[in-house]
Design a protein around this motif. Structure first.
Motif, PDB file in Angstrom:
ATOM      1  N   ALA A  51      39.442  40.881  33.110  1.00  0.00           N
ATOM      2  CA  ALA A  51      39.712  39.733  32.237  1.00  0.00           C
ATOM      3  C   ALA A  51      38.687  38.624  32.452  1.00  0.00           C
ATOM      4  O   ALA A  51      38.221  37.990  31.497  1.00  0.00           O
ATOM      5  CB  ALA A  51      41.123  39.206  32.483  1.00  0.00           C
ATOM      6  N   ARG A  52      38.318  38.388  33.701  1.00  0.00           N
ATOM      7  CA  ARG A  52      37.349  37.327  33.978  1.00  0.00           C
ATOM      8  C   ARG A  52      35.937  37.762  33.580  1.00  0.00           C
ATOM      9  O   ARG A  52      35.122  36.934  33.172  1.00  0.00           O
ATOM     10  CB  ARG A  52      37.433  36.935  35.455  1.00  0.00           C
ATOM     11  N   ARG A  53      35.641  39.062  33.684  1.00  0.00           N
ATOM     12  CA  ARG A  53      34.339  39.536  33.173  1.00  0.00           C
ATOM     13  C   ARG A  53      34.273  39.378  31.654  1.00  0.00           C
ATOM     14  O   ARG A  53      33.234  39.019  31.111  1.00  0.00           O
ATOM     15  CB  ARG A  53      34.123  41.003  33.552  1.00  0.00           C
ATOM     16  N   ARG A  54      35.385  39.675  30.978  1.00  0.00           N
ATOM     17  CA  ARG A  54      35.406  39.498  29.527  1.00  0.00           C
ATOM     18  C   ARG A  54      35.180  38.030  29.167  1.00  0.00           C
ATOM     19  O   ARG A  54      34.478  37.709  28.200  1.00  0.00           O
ATOM     20  CB  ARG A  54      36.734  39.996  28.960  1.00  0.00           C
TER      21      ARG A  54
ATOM     22  N   PRO B 151      27.154  45.862  38.264  1.00  0.00           N
ATOM     23  CA  PRO B 151      27.842  44.616  37.903  1.00  0.00           C
ATOM     24  C   PRO B 151      29.027  44.803  36.966  1.00  0.00           C
ATOM     25  O   PRO B 151      29.655  43.816  36.579  1.00  0.00           O
ATOM     26  CB  PRO B 151      26.733  43.785  37.238  1.00  0.00           C
ATOM     27  N   HIS B 152      29.349  46.049  36.579  1.00  0.00           N
ATOM     28  CA  HIS B 152      30.569  46.262  35.795  1.00  0.00           C
ATOM     29  C   HIS B 152      31.811  46.051  36.654  1.00  0.00           C
ATOM     30  O   HIS B 152      32.934  46.140  36.146  1.00  0.00           O
ATOM     31  CB  HIS B 152      30.584  47.674  35.184  1.00  0.00           C
ATOM     32  N   LYS B 153      31.616  45.761  37.945  1.00  0.00           N
ATOM     33  CA  LYS B 153      32.738  45.432  38.831  1.00  0.00           C
ATOM     34  C   LYS B 153      32.714  43.972  39.265  1.00  0.00           C
ATOM     35  O   LYS B 153      33.459  43.562  40.166  1.00  0.00           O
ATOM     36  CB  LYS B 153      32.714  46.349  40.062  1.00  0.00           C
ATOM     37  N   ASP B 154      31.864  43.156  38.667  1.00  0.00           N
ATOM     38  CA  ASP B 154      31.748  41.734  39.026  1.00  0.00           C
ATOM     39  C   ASP B 154      33.069  40.988  38.820  1.00  0.00           C
ATOM     40  O   ASP B 154      33.944  41.415  38.068  1.00  0.00           O
ATOM     41  CB  ASP B 154      30.669  41.060  38.188  1.00  0.00           C
ATOM     42  N   ASP B 155      33.156  39.831  39.469  1.00  0.00           N
ATOM     43  CA  ASP B 155      34.370  39.019  39.340  1.00  0.00           C
ATOM     44  C   ASP B 155      34.022  37.553  39.546  1.00  0.00           C
ATOM     45  O   ASP B 155      32.934  37.216  40.047  1.00  0.00           O
ATOM     46  CB  ASP B 155      35.408  39.455  40.383  1.00  0.00           C
ATOM     47  N   LEU B 156      34.948  36.698  39.150  1.00  0.00           N
ATOM     48  CA  LEU B 156      34.893  35.277  39.486  1.00  0.00           C
ATOM     49  C   LEU B 156      36.017  35.012  40.481  1.00  0.00           C
ATOM     50  O   LEU B 156      37.192  35.254  40.174  1.00  0.00           O
ATOM     51  CB  LEU B 156      35.088  34.404  38.240  1.00  0.00           C
ATOM     52  N   LEU B 157      35.668  34.533  41.669  1.00  0.00           N
ATOM     53  CA  LEU B 157      36.661  34.226  42.695  1.00  0.00           C
ATOM     54  C   LEU B 157      37.061  32.760  42.552  1.00  0.00           C
ATOM     55  O   LEU B 157      36.220  31.862  42.633  1.00  0.00           O
ATOM     56  CB  LEU B 157      36.083  34.487  44.090  1.00  0.00           C
ATOM     57  N   VAL B 158      38.344  32.530  42.328  1.00  0.00           N
ATOM     58  CA  VAL B 158      38.850  31.176  42.060  1.00  0.00           C
ATOM     59  C   VAL B 158      39.744  30.741  43.216  1.00  0.00           C
ATOM     60  O   VAL B 158      40.689  31.456  43.592  1.00  0.00           O
ATOM     61  CB  VAL B 158      39.646  31.144  40.736  1.00  0.00           C
ATOM     62  N   THR B 159      39.442  29.586  43.780  1.00  0.00           N
ATOM     63  CA  THR B 159      40.270  29.042  44.859  1.00  0.00           C
ATOM     64  C   THR B 159      40.713  27.626  44.497  1.00  0.00           C
ATOM     65  O   THR B 159      40.019  26.896  43.785  1.00  0.00           O
ATOM     66  CB  THR B 159      39.512  28.998  46.198  1.00  0.00           C
TER      67      THR B 159
ATOM     68  N   ALA C 119      31.016  36.695  42.186  1.00  0.00           N
ATOM     69  CA  ALA C 119      30.944  37.798  43.149  1.00  0.00           C
ATOM     70  C   ALA C 119      30.376  39.036  42.472  1.00  0.00           C
ATOM     71  O   ALA C 119      30.892  39.477  41.444  1.00  0.00           O
ATOM     72  CB  ALA C 119      32.332  38.104  43.698  1.00  0.00           C
ATOM     73  N   THR C 120      29.310  39.583  43.049  1.00  0.00           N
ATOM     74  CA  THR C 120      28.704  40.792  42.510  1.00  0.00           C
ATOM     75  C   THR C 120      28.561  41.821  43.635  1.00  0.00           C
ATOM     76  O   THR C 120      29.197  41.682  44.687  1.00  0.00           O
ATOM     77  CB  THR C 120      27.357  40.475  41.831  1.00  0.00           C
ATOM     78  N   VAL C 121      27.737  42.842  43.449  1.00  0.00           N
ATOM     79  CA  VAL C 121      27.652  43.929  44.431  1.00  0.00           C
ATOM     80  C   VAL C 121      27.177  43.396  45.783  1.00  0.00           C
ATOM     81  O   VAL C 121      26.424  42.417  45.852  1.00  0.00           O
ATOM     82  CB  VAL C 121      26.718  45.053  43.936  1.00  0.00           C
ATOM     83  N   SER C 122      27.603  44.068  46.858  1.00  0.00           N
ATOM     84  CA  SER C 122      27.433  43.537  48.212  1.00  0.00           C
ATOM     85  C   SER C 122      25.972  43.441  48.653  1.00  0.00           C
ATOM     86  O   SER C 122      25.638  42.600  49.496  1.00  0.00           O
ATOM     87  CB  SER C 122      28.210  44.406  49.211  1.00  0.00           C
ATOM     88  N   THR C 123      25.082  44.262  48.115  1.00  0.00           N
ATOM     89  CA  THR C 123      23.689  44.223  48.555  1.00  0.00           C
ATOM     90  C   THR C 123      22.919  43.047  47.953  1.00  0.00           C
ATOM     91  O   THR C 123      21.819  42.739  48.411  1.00  0.00           O
ATOM     92  CB  THR C 123      22.972  45.533  48.183  1.00  0.00           C
ATOM     93  N   VAL C 124      23.471  42.410  46.930  1.00  0.00           N
ATOM     94  CA  VAL C 124      22.804  41.247  46.316  1.00  0.00           C
ATOM     95  C   VAL C 124      23.130  40.018  47.155  1.00  0.00           C
ATOM     96  O   VAL C 124      24.226  39.455  47.069  1.00  0.00           O
ATOM     97  CB  VAL C 124      23.252  41.050  44.848  1.00  0.00           C
ATOM     98  N   THR C 125      22.182  39.620  47.972  1.00  0.00           N
ATOM     99  CA  THR C 125      22.411  38.499  48.883  1.00  0.00           C
ATOM    100  C   THR C 125      22.265  37.146  48.199  1.00  0.00           C
ATOM    101  O   THR C 125      22.858  36.168  48.623  1.00  0.00           O
ATOM    102  CB  THR C 125      21.423  38.575  50.056  1.00  0.00           C
ATOM    103  N   ASP C 126      21.458  37.091  47.135  1.00  0.00           N
ATOM    104  CA  ASP C 126      21.264  35.846  46.385  1.00  0.00           C
ATOM    105  C   ASP C 126      21.162  36.183  44.904  1.00  0.00           C
ATOM    106  O   ASP C 126      20.111  36.620  44.432  1.00  0.00           O
ATOM    107  CB  ASP C 126      19.993  35.135  46.855  1.00  0.00           C
ATOM    108  N   PRO C 127      22.255  36.010  44.120  1.00  0.00           N
ATOM    109  CA  PRO C 127      22.206  36.335  42.693  1.00  0.00           C
ATOM    110  C   PRO C 127      21.246  35.462  41.909  1.00  0.00           C
ATOM    111  O   PRO C 127      20.945  35.764  40.749  1.00  0.00           O
ATOM    112  CB  PRO C 127      23.652  36.130  42.234  1.00  0.00           C
TER     113      PRO C 127
END
Length: 299
Positions: A131-134, A266-274, A226-234
């Motif tokens: 939903a957040r990717r959309r 990145p089809h698994k990306d997300d927005l982390l909301v706190t 938040a994207t894939v773990s190997t991307v240290t700086d998007p």
């Protein structure tokens, strides 16, 4: 920008009709399930070629129908534009601006932009990452045509790779084509990450201001991409992002073949909301999650 006319045929539950908005603010009222939200969805779709609600174009075709048409007459930048979308169950959609066919939905965004908000958006925080990717994709596809083009290419390549992984057990020779599709995913995926990162920085800034105002300055909203773990700086150069995506994909090669699923990208990306440092999805109250979602849509 002003919408002068909205027409449709066999779209959703609307058989054939035309709406002529009034010159000021318009309020559309009626019984449930009569198509009020569908009118807004049509306006949003004609602004970017993507629906904020439907997963596929076929979902927007009236039950029992084989095709749907949506049209809008829009006055913007001191001239009139006619935008048209023709959807079909059997062939690719057709998009037109002033009767001239266009190849991608990104070109529609050059005519006008929309912000679509509906009650379901208040669940944006509680829902899954899709939903957040959309939310990211619909917004960015209007703002950046290059993003929309890269997103379409990424989705097509992802579907090709998924079919290869699925059919490889019966046809092992298909695996020989995987490196080509992996490289395409790396190339287009780096573009998606670049734009999502830049957009998230601005979204974070404006959403925090909105949330602070809505909460009477008692709460702090923070959004992190938040994207894939190997991307240290998007925010790194595209070449760096490509190398890091390539490394992530290589580390998942055997797992992908075993599961016959595309696991890396990145089809698994997300927005982390706190909210005040706590994960909003897990710990926020109903009121807090709604306020956070509203702050994001306002941003």
């Amino acid at each position: 920008m002003k919408v002068n006319r909205l027409g449709f045929r066999d779209y959703r539950n609307l058989k054939e009709n035309e709406l002529i908005p009034g010159p000021q603010v318009n309020v559309i009222c009626g019984d449930n399930a009569q198509g009020k939200t569908n009118l807004l969805e049509a306006l949003a779709y004609l602004s970017c070629g993507k629906s904020p609600r439907a997963r596929t174009d076929r979902d927007m075709i009236r039950f029992g129908g084989q095709a749907a048409v949506m049209t809008a007459g829009v006055f913007v930048r001191e001239r009139e534009f006619q935008v048209r979308a023709e959807l079909s169950r059997e062939r690719r959609r057709k998009l037109l601006i002033n009767q001239v066919p266009v190849k991608t939905g990104a070109e529609l965004s050059r005519v006008y932009n929309t912000v679509f908000f509906c009650p379901e958006d208040l669940l944006l925080i509680r829902e899954g990452a899709a939903a957040r990717r959309r939310f990211l994709d619909v917004t960015l596809s209007q703002l950046r045509p290059r993003y929309a083009e890269a997103l379409a290419q990424y989705h097509r390549t992802y579907e090709h790779k998924t079919r290869i992984l699925r059919d490889a057990e019966e046809r092992p020779d298909l695996l020989d084509t995987l490196p080509e599709f992996n490289e395409r995913l790396v190339r287009y995926g780096a573009v998606l990450i670049h734009y999502r990162h830049q957009f998230s920085l601005r979204l974070r800034e404006y959403a925090a201001l909105n949330h602070r105002e809505c909460s009477g300055e008692r709460e702090e909203l923070e959004i992190q991409y938040a994207t894939v773990s190997t991307v240290t700086d998007p925010g790194a150069d595209l070449s760096v992002l490509m190398n890091q995506l390539r490394a992530h994909m290589e580390s998942h090669r055997e797992a992908e073949r075993a599961s016959r699923l595309c696991l890396s990208g990145p089809h698994k990306d997300d927005l982390l909301v706190t909210i005040d440092g706590r994960d909003a999805k897990q710990y926020a109250s109903q009121g807090q999650t709604r306020t956070a979602a509203l702050s994001m849509k306002l941003a």
